[in-house]
Design a protein around this motif. Structure first.
Motif, PDB file in Angstrom:
ATOM      1  N   ALA A  16       0.890  -1.184  -0.024  1.00  0.00           N
ATOM      2  CA  ALA A  16       0.061   0.005   0.050  1.00  0.00           C
ATOM      3  C   ALA A  16       0.706   1.309   0.024  1.00  0.00           C
ATOM      4  O   ALA A  16       0.630   2.436  -0.739  1.00  0.00           O
ATOM      5  CB  ALA A  16      -0.970  -0.043   1.137  1.00  0.00           C
ATOM      6  N   ARG A  17       1.846   1.186   0.691  1.00  0.00           N
ATOM      7  CA  ARG A  17       2.985   2.440   0.744  1.00  0.00           C
ATOM      8  C   ARG A  17       3.470   2.498  -0.561  1.00  0.00           C
ATOM      9  O   ARG A  17       3.638   3.853  -1.078  1.00  0.00           O
ATOM     10  CB  ARG A  17       3.708   2.275   1.982  1.00  0.00           C
ATOM     11  CG  ARG A  17       4.804   3.622   1.872  1.00  0.00           C
ATOM     12  CD  ARG A  17       5.613   3.513   3.310  1.00  0.00           C
ATOM     13  NE  ARG A  17       6.936   4.426   3.033  1.00  0.00           N
ATOM     14  CZ  ARG A  17       6.504   5.789   3.306  1.00  0.00           C
ATOM     15  NH1 ARG A  17       5.328   6.111   3.694  1.00  0.00           N
ATOM     16  NH2 ARG A  17       7.263   6.726   3.098  1.00  0.00           N
ATOM     17  N   GLN A  18       3.930   1.642  -1.225  1.00  0.00           N
ATOM     18  CA  GLN A  18       4.587   1.495  -2.487  1.00  0.00           C
ATOM     19  C   GLN A  18       3.442   2.127  -3.493  1.00  0.00           C
ATOM     20  O   GLN A  18       3.936   3.344  -4.363  1.00  0.00           O
ATOM     21  CB  GLN A  18       5.043   0.253  -2.714  1.00  0.00           C
ATOM     22  CG  GLN A  18       5.754   0.222  -4.320  1.00  0.00           C
ATOM     23  CD  GLN A  18       6.925   1.375  -4.195  1.00  0.00           C
ATOM     24  OE1 GLN A  18       7.870   1.042  -3.100  1.00  0.00           O
ATOM     25  NE2 GLN A  18       7.400   2.145  -5.206  1.00  0.00           N
ATOM     26  N   THR A  19       2.364   1.853  -3.416  1.00  0.00           N
ATOM     27  CA  THR A  19       1.303   2.320  -4.189  1.00  0.00           C
ATOM     28  C   THR A  19       0.913   3.777  -4.000  1.00  0.00           C
ATOM     29  O   THR A  19       0.701   4.493  -4.925  1.00  0.00           O
ATOM     30  CB  THR A  19      -0.089   1.605  -4.124  1.00  0.00           C
ATOM     31  OG1 THR A  19       0.006   0.088  -4.290  1.00  0.00           O
ATOM     32  CG2 THR A  19      -1.208   1.987  -4.989  1.00  0.00           C
ATOM     33  N   LEU A  20       1.065   4.170  -2.776  1.00  0.00           N
ATOM     34  CA  LEU A  20       1.011   5.494  -2.507  1.00  0.00           C
ATOM     35  C   LEU A  20       2.043   6.573  -2.919  1.00  0.00           C
ATOM     36  O   LEU A  20       1.814   7.431  -3.558  1.00  0.00           O
ATOM     37  CB  LEU A  20       0.901   5.721  -0.832  1.00  0.00           C
ATOM     38  CG  LEU A  20       0.848   7.121  -0.237  1.00  0.00           C
ATOM     39  CD1 LEU A  20      -0.273   7.927  -0.532  1.00  0.00           C
ATOM     40  CD2 LEU A  20       1.028   7.119   1.174  1.00  0.00           C
ATOM     41  N   VAL A  21       3.185   5.998  -2.845  1.00  0.00           N
ATOM     42  CA  VAL A  21       4.440   6.727  -3.453  1.00  0.00           C
ATOM     43  C   VAL A  21       4.305   6.780  -4.795  1.00  0.00           C
ATOM     44  O   VAL A  21       4.272   8.000  -5.493  1.00  0.00           O
ATOM     45  CB  VAL A  21       5.595   5.816  -3.110  1.00  0.00           C
ATOM     46  CG1 VAL A  21       6.592   6.551  -3.744  1.00  0.00           C
ATOM     47  CG2 VAL A  21       5.974   5.888  -1.588  1.00  0.00           C
ATOM     48  N   SER A  22       3.869   5.644  -5.470  1.00  0.00           N
ATOM     49  CA  SER A  22       3.712   5.833  -7.084  1.00  0.00           C
ATOM     50  C   SER A  22       2.673   6.832  -7.502  1.00  0.00           C
ATOM     51  O   SER A  22       2.567   7.629  -8.374  1.00  0.00           O
ATOM     52  CB  SER A  22       3.315   4.536  -7.486  1.00  0.00           C
ATOM     53  OG  SER A  22       2.984   4.153  -8.848  1.00  0.00           O
ATOM     54  N   LYS A  23       1.445   6.670  -6.531  1.00  0.00           N
ATOM     55  CA  LYS A  23       0.213   7.572  -7.294  1.00  0.00           C
ATOM     56  C   LYS A  23       0.677   9.035  -7.062  1.00  0.00           C
ATOM     57  O   LYS A  23       0.173  10.026  -7.729  1.00  0.00           O
ATOM     58  CB  LYS A  23      -0.796   7.076  -6.326  1.00  0.00           C
ATOM     59  CG  LYS A  23      -1.655   5.826  -6.684  1.00  0.00           C
ATOM     60  CD  LYS A  23      -2.862   5.617  -6.116  1.00  0.00           C
ATOM     61  CE  LYS A  23      -3.653   4.434  -6.620  1.00  0.00           C
ATOM     62  NZ  LYS A  23      -4.202   4.470  -7.890  1.00  0.00           N
ATOM     63  N   VAL A  24       1.371   9.264  -5.795  1.00  0.00           N
ATOM     64  CA  VAL A  24       1.720  10.705  -5.415  1.00  0.00           C
ATOM     65  C   VAL A  24       2.636  11.278  -6.205  1.00  0.00           C
ATOM     66  O   VAL A  24       2.459  12.352  -7.027  1.00  0.00           O
ATOM     67  CB  VAL A  24       2.313  10.784  -4.174  1.00  0.00           C
ATOM     68  CG1 VAL A  24       2.590  12.264  -3.959  1.00  0.00           C
ATOM     69  CG2 VAL A  24       1.109  10.449  -3.164  1.00  0.00           C
ATOM     70  N   LEU A  25       3.439  10.349  -6.821  1.00  0.00           N
ATOM     71  CA  LEU A  25       4.558  10.733  -7.974  1.00  0.00           C
ATOM     72  C   LEU A  25       3.906  11.145  -9.388  1.00  0.00           C
ATOM     73  O   LEU A  25       4.155  12.047  -9.833  1.00  0.00           O
ATOM     74  CB  LEU A  25       5.715   9.610  -8.231  1.00  0.00           C
ATOM     75  CG  LEU A  25       6.605   9.683  -7.072  1.00  0.00           C
ATOM     76  CD1 LEU A  25       7.482   8.277  -7.457  1.00  0.00           C
ATOM     77  CD2 LEU A  25       7.402  10.908  -6.910  1.00  0.00           C
TER      78      LEU A  25
END
Length: 411
Positions: free
Chosen positions: A113-122
């Motif tokens: 989930a954190r990795q997905t969050l980082v990707s979406k924010v980028l």
């Protein structure tokens, strides 16, 4: 109460990535709703609450209390006996509300989930940069040179966003090194493989127009309008201006007292010569002004074909053509007319039209000389081989052969 603290994420993504907090919260909620759907099959009966002040996250799930043995979907319903283990006062038909502990998702799911969050924010950051600069096309920006390559220069704006200044968009005399401050206009913004590509330019007419707006308050205020700008970057530019107030001299206002306003622009453009002229709907007068500093004797217009035959005294021809032919080329672009320059021969000046040599000189060569205002033998003979090669698209050997033919006529 079990929760996950997201303060670090807020600081990282809001302060450094320039993403607003509501957007980050929305992304967080969607990421965790995705986790809920994977685990429970639906998120319709779940509430995801993000505390924007401290970054805490809570997930609450609501299920309907059913009679024992009548529950058909454990994700939406709970039997009475199971509900009483938590709250003995619940009855059939009541809502059973429980907090979902993040630990139940498992460490792997939370890391994903954190990795997905980082990707979406980028992705959001890239979209934000794209939208920001898409709305700024045509505006002047100031940045710092970060790296200089052979074909382009990398410039960073005050937020660290990368801007590209291609060699083709640089004034020929431009020379940059790391740390230099550079001003340019935003030329275009594209999305290349999900990455925003921002191209800036110092050669675009818009760059010169924005510089005038900065230096001349009357233009910024709308009292003077720039009708058209044409440029040969680093060499010459022509700017047609018009005033809507009879009390204002548009040319004088743009040039300033003793050139005070235009000098700053000229320096920025590496000493590019700038001709500011009064716009007019009178085509003949407009062409005469556009050919400044040359003084025209006679002009004949062919409005149907948009051609103008301009006659000048011999000493004015070189002024009309300009160094490298820039003056006449820009005058044509500014007015929209194809301009042909002709010399007015003095009564006692024996000269021969180049057309008279058509049996010895190819027609396309004669046309090339006439294109730059050299339509008689003496007008060609007055110039050196180097100057003729520079003005025309002819080879050195061709020019020498023509000069030899013409000299023979007067020997």
């Amino acid at each position: 109460m079990s929760n996950i603290n997201l303060i670090d994420s807020f600081q990282e993504f809001k302060e450094f990535k320039n993403i607003d907090r509501p957007t980050v919260i929305s992304v967080l909620e969607e990421v965790f709703r995705s986790m809920i759907r994977k685990k429970y099959g639906t998120d319709e009966n779940c509430d995801v609450i993000v505390n924007p002040d401290n970054g805490d996250l809570e997930i609450w799930r609501t299920r309907t209390v059913m009679e024992d043995g009548f529950s058909e979907d454990d994700d939406l319903e709970i039997e009475l006996a199971d509900a009483h283990k938590i709250d003995p006062e619940l009855e059939v038909g009541d809502d059973f509300i429980e907090q979902i502990q993040l630990e139940t998702f498992g460490r792997r799911a939370i890391l994903a989930a954190r990795q997905t969050l980082v990707s979406k924010v980028l992705e959001l950051e890239k979209d934000e940069i794209f939208r920001k600069y898409k709305d700024r096309v045509g505006e002047i920006i100031t940045g710092e040179v970060y790296q200089v390559w052979k074909k382009e220069t990398l410039v960073l704006d005050d937020e660290g966003n990368e801007l590209l200044l291609p060699k083709t968009e640089q004034i020929p005399a431009d020379y940059f090194k790391k740390g230099d401050t550079v001003r340019a206009v935003v030329l275009k913004v594209d999305m290349m493989n999900t990455n925003p590509k921002i191209i800036i330019s110092r050669t675009a007419p818009d760059f010169l127009q924005r510089l005038f707006e900065l230096e001349v308050p009357e233009i910024f205020d709308g009292l003077i309008t720039i009708k058209k700008i044409v440029r040969e970057p680093g060499e010459r530019a022509k700017v047609a201006v018009e005033s809507y107030d009879d009390r204002i001299d548009p040319v004088g206002a743009c040039v300033g007292m003793k050139g005070s306003r235009i000098h700053g622009i000229v320096r920025e453009l590496k000493n590019e010569n700038i001709d500011v002229i009064n716009f007019t709907n009178n085509a003949s007068l407009y062409i005469q002004r556009a050919l400044s500093p040359a003084k025209i004797t006679t002009i004949k217009l062919d409005d149907a074909d948009k051609r103008a035959a301009v006659y000048l005294k011999p000493d004015q021809v070189s002024l009309a053509i300009g160094r490298g032919g820039h003056n006449i080329k820009l005058a044509g672009k500014l007015t929209g007319y194809e301009i042909d320059v002709y010399r007015e021969a003095d009564a006692d000046d024996e000269d021969v039209d180049l057309e008279e040599f058509s049996d010895e000189i190819d027609g396309w060569i004669i046309d090339e000389f006439k294109r730059v205002g050299l339509d008689t033998a003496k007008s060609v003979l007055e110039l050196s081989v180097e100057e003729l090669v520079k003005r025309t698209d002819l080879e050195d050997s061709t020019v020498k052969e023509v000069l030899s033919i013409l000299r023979a006529e007067f020997e």
